[in-house]
Design an enzyme around this catalytic site. Sequence first.
Site, PDB file in Angstrom:
ATOM      1  N   LYS A  37       0.627  -1.183  -0.078  1.00  0.00           N
ATOM      2  CA  LYS A  37       0.100  -0.029  -0.027  1.00  0.00           C
ATOM      3  C   LYS A  37       0.818   1.380   0.068  1.00  0.00           C
ATOM      4  O   LYS A  37       0.365   2.360  -0.372  1.00  0.00           O
ATOM      5  CB  LYS A  37      -0.856  -0.069   1.337  1.00  0.00           C
ATOM      6  CG  LYS A  37      -1.799  -1.117   1.429  1.00  0.00           C
ATOM      7  CD  LYS A  37      -2.562  -0.992   2.780  1.00  0.00           C
ATOM      8  CE  LYS A  37      -3.527  -1.990   2.885  1.00  0.00           C
ATOM      9  NZ  LYS A  37      -4.028  -2.035   4.391  1.00  0.00           N
ATOM     10  N   GLY A  38       2.043   1.057   0.371  1.00  0.00           N
ATOM     11  CA  GLY A  38       2.977   2.233   0.688  1.00  0.00           C
ATOM     12  C   GLY A  38       3.000   3.334  -0.246  1.00  0.00           C
ATOM     13  O   GLY A  38       3.223   4.557   0.112  1.00  0.00           O
ATOM     14  N   GLU A  92       7.922   2.455  -5.756  1.00  0.00           N
ATOM     15  CA  GLU A  92       8.067   2.192  -4.362  1.00  0.00           C
ATOM     16  C   GLU A  92       8.129   3.267  -3.278  1.00  0.00           C
ATOM     17  O   GLU A  92       8.834   4.290  -3.616  1.00  0.00           O
ATOM     18  CB  GLU A  92       9.269   1.255  -3.905  1.00  0.00           C
ATOM     19  CG  GLU A  92       9.145  -0.123  -4.007  1.00  0.00           C
ATOM     20  CD  GLU A  92       8.399  -0.638  -2.475  1.00  0.00           C
ATOM     21  OE1 GLU A  92       7.539   0.164  -2.077  1.00  0.00           O
ATOM     22  OE2 GLU A  92       8.433  -1.826  -2.176  1.00  0.00           O
ATOM     23  N   ASP A  93       7.647   3.120  -2.067  1.00  0.00           N
ATOM     24  CA  ASP A  93       7.904   4.051  -1.126  1.00  0.00           C
ATOM     25  C   ASP A  93       8.969   4.258  -0.456  1.00  0.00           C
ATOM     26  O   ASP A  93       9.588   5.152  -0.168  1.00  0.00           O
ATOM     27  CB  ASP A  93       6.762   4.275  -0.140  1.00  0.00           C
ATOM     28  CG  ASP A  93       6.355   2.819   0.604  1.00  0.00           C
ATOM     29  OD1 ASP A  93       6.748   1.728  -0.038  1.00  0.00           O
ATOM     30  OD2 ASP A  93       5.961   2.674   1.787  1.00  0.00           O
ATOM     31  N   ASP A 144      14.285  -0.527   2.212  1.00  0.00           N
ATOM     32  CA  ASP A 144      14.972  -0.631   3.323  1.00  0.00           C
ATOM     33  C   ASP A 144      15.999  -1.672   3.318  1.00  0.00           C
ATOM     34  O   ASP A 144      16.998  -1.429   2.740  1.00  0.00           O
ATOM     35  CB  ASP A 144      13.744  -1.174   4.277  1.00  0.00           C
ATOM     36  CG  ASP A 144      14.314  -0.882   5.797  1.00  0.00           C
ATOM     37  OD1 ASP A 144      13.649   0.003   6.604  1.00  0.00           O
ATOM     38  OD2 ASP A 144      15.137  -1.788   6.192  1.00  0.00           O
ATOM     39  N   LYS A 152      16.826   3.736   2.564  1.00  0.00           N
ATOM     40  CA  LYS A 152      17.524   3.627   3.707  1.00  0.00           C
ATOM     41  C   LYS A 152      18.731   2.885   3.365  1.00  0.00           C
ATOM     42  O   LYS A 152      18.918   1.654   3.636  1.00  0.00           O
ATOM     43  CB  LYS A 152      16.843   2.886   4.577  1.00  0.00           C
ATOM     44  CG  LYS A 152      15.783   4.155   5.411  1.00  0.00           C
ATOM     45  CD  LYS A 152      15.394   3.344   6.614  1.00  0.00           C
ATOM     46  CE  LYS A 152      14.142   3.638   7.371  1.00  0.00           C
ATOM     47  NZ  LYS A 152      13.701   2.814   8.413  1.00  0.00           N
ATOM     48  N   PHE A 177      12.602   5.218  12.046  1.00  0.00           N
ATOM     49  CA  PHE A 177      11.320   4.838  11.183  1.00  0.00           C
ATOM     50  C   PHE A 177      10.363   5.952  10.909  1.00  0.00           C
ATOM     51  O   PHE A 177      10.385   6.905  11.535  1.00  0.00           O
ATOM     52  CB  PHE A 177      10.599   4.027  12.292  1.00  0.00           C
ATOM     53  CG  PHE A 177       9.774   2.994  11.619  1.00  0.00           C
ATOM     54  CD1 PHE A 177      10.046   1.811  11.424  1.00  0.00           C
ATOM     55  CD2 PHE A 177       8.402   3.447  11.247  1.00  0.00           C
ATOM     56  CE1 PHE A 177       9.137   0.793  10.952  1.00  0.00           C
ATOM     57  CE2 PHE A 177       7.406   2.685  10.841  1.00  0.00           C
ATOM     58  CZ  PHE A 177       8.037   1.246  10.620  1.00  0.00           C
ATOM     59  N   ASP A 212       3.538   3.608   6.723  1.00  0.00           N
ATOM     60  CA  ASP A 212       2.468   3.258   7.705  1.00  0.00           C
ATOM     61  C   ASP A 212       3.588   2.648   8.816  1.00  0.00           C
ATOM     62  O   ASP A 212       4.926   2.444   8.577  1.00  0.00           O
ATOM     63  CB  ASP A 212       1.680   2.371   7.629  1.00  0.00           C
ATOM     64  CG  ASP A 212       2.207   1.053   7.486  1.00  0.00           C
ATOM     65  OD1 ASP A 212       3.002   0.773   6.534  1.00  0.00           O
ATOM     66  OD2 ASP A 212       1.562  -0.020   8.359  1.00  0.00           O
ATOM     67  N   ARG A 259      -0.344   6.791   7.590  1.00  0.00           N
ATOM     68  CA  ARG A 259      -0.438   6.670   6.132  1.00  0.00           C
ATOM     69  C   ARG A 259      -1.123   8.057   5.435  1.00  0.00           C
ATOM     70  O   ARG A 259      -0.629   8.668   4.510  1.00  0.00           O
ATOM     71  CB  ARG A 259      -1.071   5.557   5.368  1.00  0.00           C
ATOM     72  CG  ARG A 259      -0.510   4.239   5.545  1.00  0.00           C
ATOM     73  CD  ARG A 259      -1.273   3.348   4.414  1.00  0.00           C
ATOM     74  NE  ARG A 259      -0.973   1.878   4.854  1.00  0.00           N
ATOM     75  CZ  ARG A 259       0.126   1.248   4.755  1.00  0.00           C
ATOM     76  NH1 ARG A 259       1.042   1.589   3.976  1.00  0.00           N
ATOM     77  NH2 ARG A 259       0.148  -0.044   5.113  1.00  0.00           N
TER      78      ARG A 259
HETATM   79  C1  PRP Z   1       7.248  -1.724   3.109  1.00  0.00           C
HETATM   80  C2  PRP Z   1       7.394  -0.824   1.978  1.00  0.00           C
HETATM   81  C3  PRP Z   1       8.790  -1.753   0.829  1.00  0.00           C
HETATM   82  C4  PRP Z   1       9.102  -2.646   2.054  1.00  0.00           C
HETATM   83  C5  PRP Z   1      10.552  -2.100   2.120  1.00  0.00           C
HETATM   84  O1  PRP Z   1       6.254  -2.697   2.868  1.00  0.00           O
HETATM   85  O2  PRP Z   1       6.399  -0.361   1.236  1.00  0.00           O
HETATM   86  O3  PRP Z   1       7.662  -2.185   0.136  1.00  0.00           O
HETATM   87  O4  PRP Z   1       8.479  -2.525   3.360  1.00  0.00           O
HETATM   88  O5  PRP Z   1      11.278  -2.981   3.194  1.00  0.00           O
HETATM   89  P1  PRP Z   1      12.312  -3.817   2.633  1.00  0.00           P
HETATM   90  O6  PRP Z   1      13.298  -3.243   2.039  1.00  0.00           O
HETATM   91  O7  PRP Z   1      13.102  -4.068   4.269  1.00  0.00           O
HETATM   92  O8  PRP Z   1      11.765  -5.370   2.220  1.00  0.00           O
HETATM   93  P2  PRP Z   1       5.056  -3.093   3.886  1.00  0.00           P
HETATM   94  O9  PRP Z   1       5.637  -4.749   3.749  1.00  0.00           O
HETATM   95  O10 PRP Z   1       5.353  -2.674   5.472  1.00  0.00           O
HETATM   96  O11 PRP Z   1       3.596  -3.085   3.205  1.00  0.00           O
HETATM   97  P3  PRP Z   1       2.975  -1.775   2.850  1.00  0.00           P
HETATM   98  O12 PRP Z   1       3.743  -1.179   1.594  1.00  0.00           O
HETATM   99  O13 PRP Z   1       1.701  -2.080   2.875  1.00  0.00           O
HETATM  100  O14 PRP Z   1       3.202  -0.788   4.236  1.00  0.00           O
END
Ligand code: PRP
Length: 177
Positions: free
Chosen positions: A43-44, A99-100, A103, A131, A152, A159, A165
Amino acid sequence: MSSQPKLRILYTRAEIEAKVDKLAGKIRRDYLGKHPILICVLKGSFMFTADLIRRLNFPLEIEFVQLSSYGRDRESSGKIKVVQPLHSPIEGRDVLVIEDIVDTGTTIAFLLNYLRDKKPASLKLCALTDKPSRRKVPVTIDYLGFTVSDKFIVGYGLDWDEKFRYLPDICVLEGED
Ligand code: PRP
């Protein structure tokens, strides 16, 4: 963390808008006339994708996928689930993933492999935030908004446990233990 987390603005809505404008300018130059498919990772990245597309303002298609790895935790579980798969073919198409946040890189690396198997003509990544200090899996980000330190962040689509969000600014969630 306390039940009343404090939020500190990291990037204001004006700073985000300026950054999205800049990214859109680069993407427009690279993709104009190519009719790409943009893939919004739910969703991000819903807010970022919507703002970006309005600024691109050229013919493109939009698709959505949803992956999940975090659940209620602040650390990626490392186990990626495809919650909503891609329904349209992308073979031979120019694909840009939106992508948002990148990480650890686990989620996007998984998604890029998933999409690569579908044989797009090209596959690039646009990420609002990165990051790099947290990276476990190498990822090339073709269009990047902000590089952030290991805090964070929430807001503008991001979120924590489905909260925050809606915030128009990107904020640091303080009071972390
Ligand atoms: C979050 C974000 C990325 C991912 C990054 O998604 O949107 O897709 O984590 O993390 P990583 O690089 O450590 O894999 P999340 O699974 O929280 O779902 P969301 O987008 O619905 O919040």
